[in-house]
Design a protein around this motif. Structure first.
Motif, PDB file in Angstrom:
ATOM      1  N   PRO A 344       0.815  -1.218   0.000  1.00 24.29           N
ATOM      2  CA  PRO A 344       0.000   0.000   0.000  1.00 24.29           C
ATOM      3  C   PRO A 344       0.848   1.267   0.000  1.00 24.29           C
ATOM      4  O   PRO A 344       2.039   1.232   0.310  1.00 24.29           O
ATOM      5  N   ASN A 345       0.232   2.369  -0.368  1.00 21.97           N
ATOM      6  CA  ASN A 345       0.905   3.656  -0.285  1.00 21.97           C
ATOM      7  C   ASN A 345       1.207   3.991   1.166  1.00 21.97           C
ATOM      8  O   ASN A 345       0.490   3.562   2.081  1.00 21.97           O
ATOM      9  N   ALA A 346       2.287   4.753   1.372  1.00 17.25           N
ATOM     10  CA  ALA A 346       2.744   5.127   2.724  1.00 17.25           C
ATOM     11  C   ALA A 346       3.133   3.907   3.537  1.00 17.25           C
ATOM     12  O   ALA A 346       3.138   3.940   4.764  1.00 17.25           O
ATOM     13  N   GLY A 347       3.481   2.808   2.840  1.00 22.69           N
ATOM     14  CA  GLY A 347       3.877   1.601   3.542  1.00 22.69           C
ATOM     15  C   GLY A 347       5.374   1.456   3.701  1.00 22.69           C
ATOM     16  O   GLY A 347       5.844   0.501   4.298  1.00 22.69           O
ATOM     17  N   GLY A 348       6.157   2.389   3.126  1.00 22.17           N
ATOM     18  CA  GLY A 348       7.603   2.350   3.283  1.00 22.17           C
ATOM     19  C   GLY A 348       8.370   1.876   2.070  1.00 22.17           C
ATOM     20  O   GLY A 348       9.582   1.651   2.151  1.00 22.17           O
ATOM     21  N   LYS A 349       7.690   1.756   0.905  1.00 22.00           N
ATOM     22  CA  LYS A 349       8.390   1.267  -0.296  1.00 22.00           C
ATOM     23  C   LYS A 349       9.482   2.235  -0.735  1.00 22.00           C
ATOM     24  O   LYS A 349      10.611   1.819  -1.036  1.00 22.00           O
ATOM     25  N   SER A 350       9.173   3.520  -0.784  1.00 27.18           N
ATOM     26  CA  SER A 350      10.160   4.507  -1.243  1.00 27.18           C
ATOM     27  C   SER A 350      11.341   4.608  -0.290  1.00 27.18           C
ATOM     28  O   SER A 350      12.495   4.745  -0.715  1.00 27.18           O
ATOM     29  N   VAL A 351      11.062   4.522   1.020  1.00 27.09           N
ATOM     30  CA  VAL A 351      12.152   4.568   2.004  1.00 27.09           C
ATOM     31  C   VAL A 351      13.067   3.364   1.831  1.00 27.09           C
ATOM     32  O   VAL A 351      14.300   3.488   1.894  1.00 27.09           O
ATOM     33  N   ALA A 352      12.475   2.195   1.593  1.00 29.36           N
ATOM     34  CA  ALA A 352      13.282   0.994   1.378  1.00 29.36           C
ATOM     35  C   ALA A 352      14.154   1.141   0.147  1.00 29.36           C
ATOM     36  O   ALA A 352      15.336   0.769   0.139  1.00 29.36           O
ATOM     37  N   LEU A 353      13.583   1.705  -0.910  1.00 34.88           N
ATOM     38  CA  LEU A 353      14.332   1.905  -2.160  1.00 34.88           C
ATOM     39  C   LEU A 353      15.516   2.852  -1.933  1.00 34.88           C
ATOM     40  O   LEU A 353      16.648   2.582  -2.355  1.00 34.88           O
ATOM     41  N   LYS A 354      15.259   3.968  -1.252  1.00 39.72           N
ATOM     42  CA  LYS A 354      16.324   4.941  -1.002  1.00 39.72           C
ATOM     43  C   LYS A 354      17.355   4.383  -0.020  1.00 39.72           C
ATOM     44  O   LYS A 354      18.535   4.754  -0.088  1.00 39.72           O
ATOM     45  N   THR A 355      16.926   3.508   0.883  1.00 41.12           N
ATOM     46  CA  THR A 355      17.871   2.876   1.803  1.00 41.12           C
ATOM     47  C   THR A 355      18.905   2.073   1.032  1.00 41.12           C
ATOM     48  O   THR A 355      20.113   2.158   1.297  1.00 41.12           O
TER      49      THR A 355
END
Length: 802
Positions: A344-355
Motif C-alpha cells: 500500500p501507499n505510505a507503507g515504506g516502499k520509497s524509504v526501502a528503495l532509497k535505503t
C-alpha cells in the motif's frame, strides 16, 4: 557511471556531506569532504572504507588520540616558500601547535603493535618532520605563542631595560596620582591608564591646567582629559624607542626563522595533508558512531545480502526524537537479481528503495554503513535511479515523459555491473498502457543482467516476477486488521495495495466501494483478498512457529535432563548391585563362621540335647533376620479404557483403531480393507489395524450418539485446499453471518483444525455477541477470546477446539 546528475540530492547523500563538513575541525578536513565521490575502483573503495574503519576503532578504543589544533597552516607554508618573505608571530604560533598535533598523531601510530592499524600506520611512516624545524620554533616561541625573552641576546637586553624603565615611570606616576587625589583634582577610584601607547593620568576637565603636561585624549562627554605629565615625557619617549627596538629585533628573529624552515616546506606540506586526512577520517568515524555503522564483508561481485539495514538520515532524525527505525532485510543475488516490491501507499516502499541506494552509494564513497555485522555488500560500477517527479517546463517534459527518458538511459547503459532503482514503475499514464510498457521494459532489464529494485502497484509485474527467472516479489508488510503499515520488507511474496480496505477506513461509502469491486472484476478482487488472507495467516503461523520453537527448546532441555537422570540411575543401580554383592559376601562369611562355631560347640558339648537345641535356635534366628526378603510393592497396570471383544469383524460392528482412542462403526468389508465411519468422517482402514469393541465402549466414547451413515462421500482434499481458518464476517447481517459460521465450523471440525479466527469488526459489539453466544452451543468449542491488540483486538474472535 551515475545517473542522473542529481543522484546525491535524490538519495539524500548531500545531507551526509553537510554533516561531515560541520564535523571537521579544520579547512583541511573540509577540503577532503568536498572531494568525496563515488568510486568504481574496487581496490580504492576497499582502502577508503578500511581507513575509516581503522579510525573508528581508534576512537572506540578510547586511547589518547589528539582531538585539537587541527589547524590548516598550508597558506603560511606557501608564503614561507617565497624568498624574502617573513612569517608573522601569529603564523608561527599556529604552526607550532599544529606541528605538535601532527607529532602526537605520528607518535600514536608508531607506538602501536604491528598490524593494529595497518593502513594508517603505513601512511604515518611516510610522514617525517625534521627535528630542526620543531626545535627552532620551540626555542623561539613559548607555549602561549609569544617570542621568548632569550630568543636572542639583544632581545633579552632590550626587554630587561624596557621593564626597568616601565617600573620607574610607574613609580613616578603613582606619586603624581596620589598628589592629584589629595588636591581633589581626581576621584579616589581613578587609576593610571594608557593612551597612544603612553602612560597618562585621567584628570577632571576643570582641573586640567593645574597639572602640567601633554593632553592625549578626552572622554566622550568631555568631563575627563588624559594628561601625560611633563616630568615623565622624556621617560615615555625612551620607552617608546625601546618598544621600536624590540619590534625590530623580533622581526629580525622571525625573518631568520622563516629562512631556516624554508628548505623543509615540501615535507611540511605533506605532513599537513596527513593532518587534514586524519581530521576527515575523524569526521567519518564520528558519523559511523552516530549511525552505529560497520564495515561489512566486501566482495568483488554484484550482490546484496544486508541484515538490519537502516536508512542513515532517518536513523539520525529518529534517534534525536527517541525513536527507532524499523530495519530491512534485503538480498539480491545471481538467482534473484531484481526485487519487485509492492504494497500500500505510505507503507515504506520509497524509504526501502532509497535505503538500498544510499547505503550502496555511501559505501563506495568510503563511508561505513548501518548494517548488521553478518551482512555482505557487493560492488557495482553503475548506479541508476528513477525517483521522484522530473517534469520540466523548460524541456516540455511531463512526469511520464521524464520516466520514459530515464528508462531509455537504463536500457541503453545497464549491464551486469549495474544497480538500478525505480520508484512507482510505469505510473503517470493510462494504467493498462503503462503496465504493458513497464512489463516490457522490465523484461529487457532482466535480459541485461542488471541488479535492481522496483516499486510498483501493477499486478502484471507481480505475476511476471513470480514466473520469471531472475525476478522475485517482495512486499512491505501491512497490518490488515488495523490497516496500518509495519514498515518491514518481506521477500518472496507480492503485497496487496489494500485499496478497498483503506478506502473503507477513511469513510468512503460502502456502495461506492462495492461498485468499484464489481467494475474491477472478481479475479483482481480475489487476488487482493488472497494476499490479505495470506498476510494474516503468515502472522498467525509465525507466532505458532515461535511457540513451537519455545516448546522444542523446552523438550530438548527436558530430554537432556532425562538422559542425565537415566545415566545417574544406571550409575546408582551399579553402585547398589556392588553394595549388595559386598553385603552378601560379608553375610556368607558371617554365616560360615557361625556354622563352624555351632558345629564346634555341638562337638565340644557332646551333642547334649538342650545345648544342641539352643545352638540350632540361634542359627535359625540369624537366618530369619539376615536372609529375610524385602517386600516389593508392584503397581498394578491401569485398566484398559476399552474392553476388547473376540470374534470376527463384520458390518455394523464397533471397532477401535489399534493404538488410538478413535472408535467407529463398520460400514462395509472390502477384502482386507474395512470402510468405517468415525463421527461425520468416512475412511478406509486395513482390517489388521482394527480391534472389535462393545457397544457400551462405543457409547462411552461417542456420548450415546448414533453413527449416521453418510449418504455420499466427502472430498477432503478439495475441502482442505479451499478452506481458510480465517473467516471475515464484516458487513454481514446476523442471520446471514450465523449461517456462514455454521458452515465454516462444520468444515473446521471435520478437517481437524484446533483453532480458527472469526473477523467480525468492533462496531457496537452486537455481531460479536451474537456470534459468540451461537458458538457456545458447539460441544467441540473449548474457549473463545479476543485476538491480540496488534492484530484486531476485540474485532476478532479466536476459537479454540477441544
Amino acid at each position: 557511471m551515475l545517473y542522473p546528475k542529481t543522484i546525491e540530492q535524490k538519495l539524500g547523500f548531500d545531507k551526509l556531506r553537510s554533516w561531515l563538513h560541520e564535523a571537521c575541525i579544520s579547512p583541511l578536513g573540509q577540503y577532503y569532504v568536498q572531494k568525496i565521490k563515488f568510486s568504481d575502483n574496487f581496490g580504492m573503495v576497499e582502502k577508503l572504507v578500511s581507513q575509516t574503519a581503522e579510525m573508528k576503532q581508534v576512537l572506540e578504543v578510547g586511547e589518547n588520540f589528539p582531538s585539537q589544533n587541527y589547524i590548516d597552516a598550508t597558506p603560511y607554508l606557501k608564503q614561507a616558500s617565497i624568498i624574502g618573505m617573513q612569517l608573522s608571530q601569529e603564523a608561527f604560533s599556529d604552526i607550532k601547535v599544529s606541528l605538535n598535533t601532527i607529532n602526537l598523531c605520528l607518535s600514536f601510530f608508531r607506538k602501536q603493535e604491528p598490524g593494529a592499524y595497518p593502513l594508517l600506520s603505513e601512511y604515518a611512516q611516510t610522514i617525517e618532520i625534521n627535528p630542526l624545524v620543531t626545535d627552532s620554533i620551540n626555542r623561539i616561541f613559548d607555549d602561549r605563542g609569544q617570542v621568548k625573552d632569550n630568543a636572542s641576546t639583544e632581545l633579552g637586553r632590550i626587554r630587561r631595560k624596557l621593564l626597568s624603565e616601565q617600573a620607574g615611570i610607574r613609580k613616578r606616576l603613582d606619586s603624581i596620582l596620589r598628589n592629584a587625589k589629595q588636591q581633589g583634582w581626581i576621584g579616589d577610584e581613578v587609576s593610571l591608564t594608557v593612551r597612544n601607547g603612553r602612560m597618562v593620568i585621567p584628570i577632571v576637565a576643570e582641573h586640567k591646567r593645574k597639572l602640567k603636561g601633554f593632553v592625549h585624549d578626552e572622554s566622550a562627554t568631555g568631563q575627563t582629559v588624559f594628561i601625560e605629565p611633563t616630568e615623565i615625557f622624556e621617560t615615555n619617549n625612551e620607552i617608546r624607542e625601546l618598544e621600536y627596538e624590540e619590534r625590530r629585533e623580533v622581526n629580525r628573529i622571525l625573518q631568520e626563522l622563516t629562512e631556516r624552515i624554508r628548505p623543509y616546506v615540501p615535507e611540511l606540506q605533506k605532513a599537513y595533508h596527513f593532518l587534514g586526512l586524519l581530521d576527515f577520517l575523524r569526521a567519518k568515524a564520528r558519523l559511523a558512531q552516530e549511525l552505529s555503522a560497520i564495515n561489512p564483508t566486501f566482495i568483488q561481485k554484484q550482490q546484496i545480502e544486508w541484515h538490519e539495514a537502516r536508512h542513515p538520515i532517518l536513523h539520525m532524525s529518529f534517534k534525536e526524537a527517541g525513536k527507532k527505525v524499523v530495519p530491512l532485510h534485503i538480498e539480491l543475488n545471481e538467482e534473484n537479481r531484481i526485487l519487485i516490491v509492492s504494497g500500500p501507499n505510505a507503507g515504506g516502499k520509497s524509504v526501502a528503495l532509497k535505503t538500498v541506494g544510499l547505503i550502496q552509494y555511501m559505501y563506495q564513497c568510503g563511508l561505513l554503513v548501518p548494517l548488521r555485522e553478518d551482512s555482505t555488500i557487493g560492488f557495482f560500477q553503475n548506479i541508476f535511479i528513477d525517483i521522484g517527479d522530473e517534469q520540466s517546463l523548460e524541456n516540455d517534459l511531463s512526469t511520464y515523459s521524464s520516466h520514459l527518458t530515464n528508462m531509455r538511459h537504463f536500457l541503453a547503459m545497464a549491464n551486469k555491473r549495474t544497480l538500478f532503482l525505480i520508484d512507482e514503475f510505469g505510473t503517470g499514464t493510462e494504467p493498462g498502457l503503462g503496465g504493458a510498457i513497464a512489463e516490457t521494459i522490465l523484461e529487457e532489464l532482466t535480459q541485461s543482467g542488471a541488479y535492481g529494485m522496483i516499486n510498483t502497484h501493477y499486478t502484471n509485474l507481480k505475476v511476471l516476477a513470480d514466473n520469471t527467472k531472475g525476478l522475485i516479489n517482495g512486499a512491505m508488510r501491512f497490518d490488515g486488521a488495523h490497516l496500518e503499515p509495519i514498515y518491514e520488507l518481506e521477500i518472496g511474496r507480492p503485497g496487496s495495495s489494500f485499496a478497498f480496505e483503506i478506502a473503507s477506513k477513511i469513510g468512503l461509502p460502502k456502495a461506492v466501494i462495492q461498485k468499484a469491486k464489481e467494475k474491477l472484476g472478481t479475479q483482481q478482487v480475489s487476488f487482493e483478498k488472497l494476499l490479505k488472507e495470506l498476510d494474516i495467516e503468515r502472522k498467525v503461523f509465525a507466532e505458532k512457529n515461535t511457540s513451537l520453537g519455545i516448546k522444542e527448546r523446552k523438550l530438548t532441555q527436558e530430554l537432556a535432563e532425562y538422559k542425565k537422570l537415566k545415566a545417574s540411575l544406571e550409575l546408582n543401580e551399579k553402585k547398589l548391585i556392588n553394595e549388595a554383592k559386598a553385603k552378601a559376601k560379608l553375610l556368607i562369611s558371617d554365616a560360615n563362621q557361625l556354622i563352624e562355631t555351632t558345629i564346634r560347640e555341638i562337638k565340644e558339648k557332646k551333642a547334649e540335647k538342650e545345648s544342641t537345641k539352643a545352638v540350632r535356635g540361634k542359627l535359625e534366628k540369624f537366618g530369619q533376620v539376615a536372609l529375610k526378603p524385602e517386600v516389593v510393592v508392584e503397581e498394578k497396570p491401569a485398566e484398559e479404557l476399552y474392553e476388547i471383544e473376540t470374534g470376527s469383524i463384520g458390518p455394523g460392528d464397533y471397532v477401535r483403531i489399534a493404538g488410538q482412542n478413535a472408535i467407529g462403526q463398520v460400514l462395509a468389508l472390502r477384502g482386507k480393507d474395512v470402510e468405517i465411519s468415525i463421527g461425520d468422517l468416512k475412511s478406509t482402514i486395513k482390517l489388521s489395524r482394527l480391534e472389535k469393541v462393545s457397544r457400551k465402549a462405543y457409547k462411552t466414547a461417542t456420548g450415546d450418539r448414533e453413527v449416521k451413515a453418510l449418504s455420499k462421500g466427502i472430498d477432503l482434499n478439495e475441502r482442505m485446499m479451499n478452506f481458510s481458518f480465517n473467516l471475515d464476517l464484516r458487513g454481514k447481517r446476523g442471520e446471514e453471518a450465523l449461517g456462514t459460521v455454521d458452515q465454516f465450523m462444520d468444515n473446521a471440525i471435520m478437517l481437524g483444525y484446533d483453532e480458527v479466527r472469526l473477523v467480525h469488526g468492533k462496531g457496537d459489539g452486537i455481531l460479536r455477541t451474537l456470534i459468540r453466544n451461537h458458538l457456545r452451543g458447539y460441544k467441540q468449542v473449548h474457549e473463545m477470546y479476543d485476538e491480540h491488540a496488534d492484530r484486531g483486538g476485540s474485532g476478532v474472535t479466536i476459537v479454540k477446539m477441544k
